[in-house]
Design a protein around this motif. Sequence first.
Motif: not given
Length: 168
Positions: A61-89
């Motif tokens: 789980e991740y619980h937190g806050l995210i912010q967008h740097g531009t006013a009056s805009l919708l956009d998409l942020c891509y989040l991933r979980l990885r192993r510390g060794a780099g492999g995709l979870i």
Amino acid sequence: MPDIVPPGTKITGNLLTYRSPYVVAHGALTSNSGSISSTTEVNIVATSSAVLTAGRAYRIEYHGLIQHGTASLLDLCYLRLRRGAGGLIRNWQSVLVANRGTASRNMPISLATIVTPASTITDTVVLTASWDTGSSATFVLSATAGTPGLLTVYDVGPASDFPGIATF
């Protein structure tokens, strides 16, 4: 078979301590992340190292806050979980971030997934972020010591209790 105490069995300290769900790794983002302004992944927060056992299911789980740097805009942020060794979870795909009339307003996010390792590993879990394809925004996962972003890995029981669970 779920983690149960069979009838007539004596409950020991070990059974009380390791009853699912229980935390196996945790990390906290206590200050703003670096700017997320391209398709290059930015490491946001990592958990402590943990043993993730094959045949067990883990809720991340991740619980937190995210912010967008531009006013009056919708956009998409891509989040991933990885192993510390780099492999995709897991890819959490596109997280919609909206900013109304003022830039850099915090928006809460709460994401979770259940996965199981293909083999037993000892590693950290890392949350990363990047632009989604076609984005042109600047994002920040925001946090302070008083309002941290929390990345937590829980053991939630045998993987067999979650048919169709994703492996990594």
